[in-house]
Enzyme design. Structure first.
Site, PDB file in Angstrom:
ATOM      1  N   ARG A  32       0.850  -1.173   0.000  1.00  0.00           N
ATOM      2  CA  ARG A  32       0.000   0.000   0.000  1.00  0.00           C
ATOM      3  C   ARG A  32       0.894   1.233   0.000  1.00  0.00           C
ATOM      4  NH1 ARG A  32      -1.845   0.946   4.407  1.00  0.00           N
ATOM      5  NH2 ARG A  32      -1.212  -0.837   5.652  1.00  0.00           N
ATOM      6  N   LYS A  70      -9.530  -2.733   2.043  1.00  0.00           N
ATOM      7  CA  LYS A  70      -9.181  -1.545   2.819  1.00  0.00           C
ATOM      8  C   LYS A  70     -10.033  -0.339   2.404  1.00  0.00           C
ATOM      9  CE  LYS A  70      -5.891  -3.773   4.965  1.00  0.00           C
ATOM     10  NZ  LYS A  70      -6.171  -4.254   6.340  1.00  0.00           N
ATOM     11  N   HIS A 127     -10.503  -2.209  12.008  1.00  0.00           N
ATOM     12  CA  HIS A 127      -9.398  -3.047  11.547  1.00  0.00           C
ATOM     13  C   HIS A 127      -9.132  -4.124  12.602  1.00  0.00           C
ATOM     14  CE1 HIS A 127      -4.944  -3.215  10.157  1.00  0.00           C
ATOM     15  NE2 HIS A 127      -5.683  -3.976   9.395  1.00  0.00           N
ATOM     16  N   SER A 131       0.293  -3.419  12.044  1.00  0.00           N
ATOM     17  CA  SER A 131       1.022  -4.394  11.225  1.00  0.00           C
ATOM     18  C   SER A 131       2.136  -5.045  12.030  1.00  0.00           C
ATOM     19  CB  SER A 131       1.673  -3.704  10.034  1.00  0.00           C
ATOM     20  OG  SER A 131       0.714  -3.056   9.289  1.00  0.00           O
ATOM     21  N   CYS A 134       2.235  -7.511  14.126  1.00  0.00           N
ATOM     22  CA  CYS A 134       2.003  -8.029  15.476  1.00  0.00           C
ATOM     23  C   CYS A 134       1.449  -9.452  15.441  1.00  0.00           C
ATOM     24  CB  CYS A 134       1.037  -7.129  16.237  1.00  0.00           C
ATOM     25  SG  CYS A 134       1.743  -5.542  16.676  1.00  0.00           S
ATOM     26  N   GLY A 135       1.281 -10.016  14.248  1.00  0.00           N
ATOM     27  CA  GLY A 135       0.781 -11.381  14.144  1.00  0.00           C
ATOM     28  C   GLY A 135      -0.725 -11.471  14.322  1.00  0.00           C
ATOM     29  N   THR A 158      -3.032 -12.164  12.041  1.00  0.00           N
ATOM     30  CA  THR A 158      -3.554 -13.375  11.408  1.00  0.00           C
ATOM     31  C   THR A 158      -3.194 -14.605  12.237  1.00  0.00           C
ATOM     32  OG1 THR A 158      -3.464 -12.322   9.247  1.00  0.00           O
ATOM     33  CG2 THR A 158      -3.564 -14.727   9.267  1.00  0.00           C
ATOM     34  N   ASN A 160       6.448  -8.431   2.305  1.00  0.00           N
ATOM     35  CA  ASN A 160       5.025  -8.141   2.179  1.00  0.00           C
ATOM     36  C   ASN A 160       4.354  -8.995   1.090  1.00  0.00           C
ATOM     37  OD1 ASN A 160       2.714  -6.713   3.081  1.00  0.00           O
ATOM     38  ND2 ASN A 160       2.858  -5.313   1.338  1.00  0.00           N
ATOM     39  N   PHE A 192       2.504 -16.811  20.590  1.00  0.00           N
ATOM     40  CA  PHE A 192       1.884 -17.800  19.694  1.00  0.00           C
ATOM     41  C   PHE A 192       0.769 -18.570  20.418  1.00  0.00           C
ATOM     42  CE2 PHE A 192       6.079 -16.682  18.126  1.00  0.00           C
ATOM     43  CZ  PHE A 192       5.804 -16.370  16.809  1.00  0.00           C
ATOM     44  N   GLY A 193       0.776 -19.914  20.351  1.00  0.00           N
ATOM     45  CA  GLY A 193      -0.325 -20.695  20.931  1.00  0.00           C
ATOM     46  C   GLY A 193      -0.499 -20.487  22.424  1.00  0.00           C
ATOM     47  N   ASN A 253      -0.648 -17.766  23.857  1.00  0.00           N
ATOM     48  CA  ASN A 253      -1.488 -16.588  24.100  1.00  0.00           C
ATOM     49  C   ASN A 253      -2.901 -16.974  24.563  1.00  0.00           C
ATOM     50  OD1 ASN A 253       0.605 -14.884  23.410  1.00  0.00           O
ATOM     51  ND2 ASN A 253      -0.002 -14.740  21.260  1.00  0.00           N
TER      52      ASN A 253
HETATM   53  O1  TSX Z   1       2.393 -13.725  15.648  1.00  0.00           O
HETATM   54  C1  TSX Z   1       3.047 -13.655  16.675  1.00  0.00           C
HETATM   55  N1  TSX Z   1       2.404 -13.794  17.893  1.00  0.00           N
HETATM   56  C2  TSX Z   1       0.923 -13.924  17.960  1.00  0.00           C
HETATM   57  C3  TSX Z   1       0.524 -15.314  17.791  1.00  0.00           C
HETATM   58  C4  TSX Z   1      -0.693 -15.742  18.016  1.00  0.00           C
HETATM   59  N2  TSX Z   1       4.389 -13.443  16.596  1.00  0.00           N
HETATM   60  C5  TSX Z   1       5.047 -13.240  15.313  1.00  0.00           C
HETATM   61  C6  TSX Z   1       5.012 -11.783  14.955  1.00  0.00           C
HETATM   62  C7  TSX Z   1       5.432 -11.515  13.553  1.00  0.00           C
HETATM   63  C8  TSX Z   1       4.273 -11.326  12.644  1.00  0.00           C
HETATM   64  C9  TSX Z   1       5.122 -13.407  17.754  1.00  0.00           C
HETATM   65  N3  TSX Z   1       6.423 -13.214  17.948  1.00  0.00           N
HETATM   66  C10 TSX Z   1       4.504 -13.577  18.983  1.00  0.00           C
HETATM   67  C11 TSX Z   1       3.109 -13.794  19.079  1.00  0.00           C
HETATM   68  O2  TSX Z   1       2.555 -13.958  20.152  1.00  0.00           O
HETATM   69  N4  TSX Z   1       5.461 -13.456  19.942  1.00  0.00           N
HETATM   70  C12 TSX Z   1       6.627 -13.238  19.284  1.00  0.00           C
HETATM   71  C13 TSX Z   1       7.932 -13.021  19.922  1.00  0.00           C
HETATM   72  C14 TSX Z   1       8.624 -14.339  20.139  1.00  0.00           C
HETATM   73  C15 TSX Z   1       9.393 -14.877  19.128  1.00  0.00           C
HETATM   74  C16 TSX Z   1      10.037 -16.091  19.331  1.00  0.00           C
HETATM   75  C17 TSX Z   1       9.911 -16.741  20.542  1.00  0.00           C
HETATM   76  C18 TSX Z   1       9.129 -16.198  21.550  1.00  0.00           C
HETATM   77  C19 TSX Z   1       8.479 -15.002  21.335  1.00  0.00           C
HETATM   78  N5  TSX Z   1      10.632 -17.928  20.723  1.00  0.00           N
HETATM   79  C20 TSX Z   1      10.807 -18.632  21.886  1.00  0.00           C
HETATM   80  O3  TSX Z   1      10.328 -18.245  22.915  1.00  0.00           O
HETATM   81  C21 TSX Z   1      11.566 -19.874  21.785  1.00  0.00           C
HETATM   82 MN    MN Z   2      -4.998  -5.307   7.874  1.00  0.00          MN
END
Ligand code: TSX
Ligand code: MN
Length: 598
Positions: free
Chosen positions: A82, A240, A260, A282, A284-285, A287, A377, A503-504, A506
């Site tokens: 964009r 958008k 959003h 953007s 922050c993960g 998706t 991107n 990640f999971g 959360n």
């Molecule tokens: O998407 C992410 N999430 C949300 C997941 C549901 N990411 C990736 C962001 C890039 C788009 C993350 N990165 C998340 C997160 O909750 N946390 C992190 C930071 C992170 C990266 C690697 C590790 C831990 C945290 N690795 C270990 O702890 C081994």
């Molecule tokens: Mn978006």
């Protein structure tokens, strides 16, 4: 029949059978853009195959034989994101579109263009821009067909790529024209800006016009005009441009919210299911959260949407959300020699002997190279119905009931893993003051923390002060207001290590949030200057691989917060100035007060 169409071959569909208003719109754009052919899209499989055949013949796409019905497009390397600096909102008065910043301050909350300048910009670009090309007309619906929350759009475009993607990202085709009848629709005009014969050779066969790229929105009349780019955010105008920019302007007029935000349903081991929405800037993960695989046993997260929520309070005072989209437009991969896909992080999963071709076409790209295989991107586009965790109610015309609203950001220091706002007004302040480490989805680089109110900064289509006010005005007697939270998965320790596994895992935070929404008798939160934070031990940490440092995750360093409050106040008063609702000034004062007593 109108004379205009006599000079043009209608290759598919019948212009005579179009609703009157659609025909008038088509006529106007045909006259302006002067295409050689017209194609009225019906949305059929056969039509889709035709689009893909055209794109194959033009060498814009190639098949990925490892998967069914999967193709890859490489764009011109200049057309990959964009372009915020070339995105405009056009209204009679500047102040309707953008807040008036403090004297001497450059406004960062949108670009305004006067109706006269817009007309000039259109005349510099669109006349004759489709010469030699086919103009496709596609009717689409944002939101489930038949939902009272859904809205119709018509897009004309000279790109078969756009037709193929819009068919995935929206409900598109003849059934929409039939349902629309002579009803209203958002008017969307798109051109790649490369009339034939070409004036310059294409790069990688991808037609675009980077010098003249421009995306304009007339919010008063529900119109979008996009020129010069085929990149999804600039060309799939239902997303958008319509669902966020035009959508939030309509939502303001009609008393609802176009945000959003992702939408998910979370089921706990007791079988209780609750829905929440979440907004993140953007990178922050978002998706990833929308498609979370829960690590805690007995929990399930199901996806309603990963990017946009349209939300309205129903007659019982319950907030309900739909996902206006029909697909995902997510960040992804590069190509492998076995006809599959690769992205950074999957190095270990590569089959023996399989090589990677980078997005720039260099063969045998090696992991560890000084540049990534995929452009950061690069995107995939796939139907939402194919998501293995799609929610069974994702197309419920009534929408899903929302209990919690989550804001978040990528904040390396000072901001705890999770906190809950004290009330609706404070929650609106939390949304208005979202910031995050900078993005790569737009043209910014580097890693500074940037403000992104409601994670909607690139999508604001009216004065940010009015936007905050609209949120404040959502609170009314008889409405069950959702609780508002803030999360930060990205806090680091002094050595730069992430303090939270993310990640999971959360799910542990989502569980705490939803327990806060369920009037649970257990006392799991305590008051802090910034809002309610979890009582030590109230987040389920069972089975975590590594213990987390609770103190560091939830610490509220006073020096950091004093600087943060100064920064927030400066940003809001610099950027929104006179248009800033006084409730926000009150929230800053109250926050300072609470820290003074801390
Ligand atoms: O998407 C992410 N999430 C949300 C997941 C549901 N990411 C990736 C962001 C890039 C788009 C993350 N990165 C998340 C997160 O909750 N946390 C992190 C930071 C992170 C990266 C690697 C590790 C831990 C945290 N690795 C270990 O702890 C081994
Ligand atoms: Mn978006």
């Amino acid at each position: 029949m109108i004379d205009l169409f006599k000079r043009i071959t209608v290759v598919r569909g019948e212009v005579d059978s179009l609703p009157e208003k659609v025909l008038a719109f088509l006529e106007h754009d045909v006259e302006l853009c002067q295409p050689s052919f017209i194609h009225i899209c019906d949305g059929s499989d056969e039509e889709n195959r035709l689009m893909l055949d055209i794109l194959m013949a033009d060498e814009i796409i190639q098949t990925l034989p490892k998967y069914d019905n999967c193709v890859l497009a490489h764009t011109d390397p200049r057309d990959v994101a964009r372009v915020e600096s070339k995105t405009f909102i056009s209204t009679q008065l500047q102040r309707e579109a953008v807040a008036l910043p403090k004297a001497g301050v450059k406004g960062q909350l949108g670009n305004w263009m006067s109706p006269r300048d817009l007309e000039t910009a259109i005349q510099e670009r669109f006349p004759g821009c489709m010469k030699g090309r086919t103009m496709y007309l596609l009717a689409y619906c944002m939101g489930p067909m038949g939902s009272p929350l859904s809205k119709f759009g018509i897009q004309v475009t000279d790109s078969a790529y756009v037709v193929a993607c819009m068919r995935i990202m929206t409900r598109m085709g003849k059934q929409v024209l039939d349902a629309m009848g002579d009803g209203d629709f958002v008017r969307c005009l798109h051109s790649v800006g490369c009339p034939l014969p070409l004036k310059e050779p294409l790069q990688r066969n991808w037609p675009c016009n980077p010098k003249l790229t421009f995306i304009a929105h007339k919010t008063a009349t529900n119109e979008v005009m996009s020129f010069g780019s085929g990149y999804g955010g600039n060309s799939l105008l239902g997303k958008k441009c319509f669902s966020l920019r035009i959508g939030s302007a309509i939502a303001r007029r009609e008393g609802w919210l176009a945000e959003h935000m992702l939408i998910v349903g979370v089921t706990n081991p007791e079988g209780v299911k609750r829905y929440l929405v979440a907004a993140f800037p953007s990178q922050c993960g978002k998706t990833n959260l929308a498609m979370l695989t829960a690590t805690l046993p007995g929990y399930k997260v199901e996806c309603v949407g990963d990017d946009i929520a349209w939300m309205r309070f129903d007659e019982k005072g319950q907030l309900r959300a739909i996902n206006p989209e029909n697909g995902f437009f997510g960040v992804c991969p590069a190509r492998t020699s076995d006809g599959g896909v690769f992205w950074e992080g999957l190095e270990k999963d590569l089959p023996e002997g399989v090589t990677i071709t980078s997005w720039l076409g260099e063969e045998n790209w090696q992991p560890g190279s000084d540049h990534p295989a995929a452009h950061p991107n690069s995107r995939f586009c796939t139907p939402a119905g194919q998501c293995p965790t799609i929610d069974p109610n994702w197309e419920d015309p009534a929408g899903v009931p929302i209990d919690a609203i989550i804001f978040g950001g990528r904040r390396p220091v000072g901001i705890p893993l999770v906190y809950e706002s004290l009330n609706w007004q404070h929650g609106v302040f939390v949304g208005a003051t979202v910031s995050s480490e900078a993005t790569s989805a737009a043209e910014y680089a580097g890693h500074e923390v940037m403000h992104d109110p409601f994670s909607a900064r690139p999508f604001l289509s009216y004065n940010a002060g009015d936007y905050i006010n609209h949120w404040l005005e959502m609170e009314m007697p008889g409405r069950r207001m959702p609780k508002i939270f803030h999360v930060n998965w990205f806090r680091r320790d002094s050595k730069g290590q992430f303090l939270w596994p993310g990640f999971g895992e959360n799910i542990r935070v989502l569980d705490w949030i939803l327990r806060r929404c369920s009037n649970e008798k257990d006392d799991i939160a305590e008051m802090s200057p910034i809002g309610f934070i979890p009582k030590q031990g109230s987040i389920n940490m069972d089975g975590l691989e590594n213990p987390v440092d609770w103190k560091k995750l939830f610490d509220l360093p006073k020096d950091f917060w004093i600087a943060e409050m100064d920064n927030i106040e400066k940003y809001l008063t610099d950027q929104i100035n006179e248009d800033l609702p006084r409730e926000m000034i009150k929230e800053i004062e109250d926050l300072r007060q609470r820290f003074n007593q801390f």
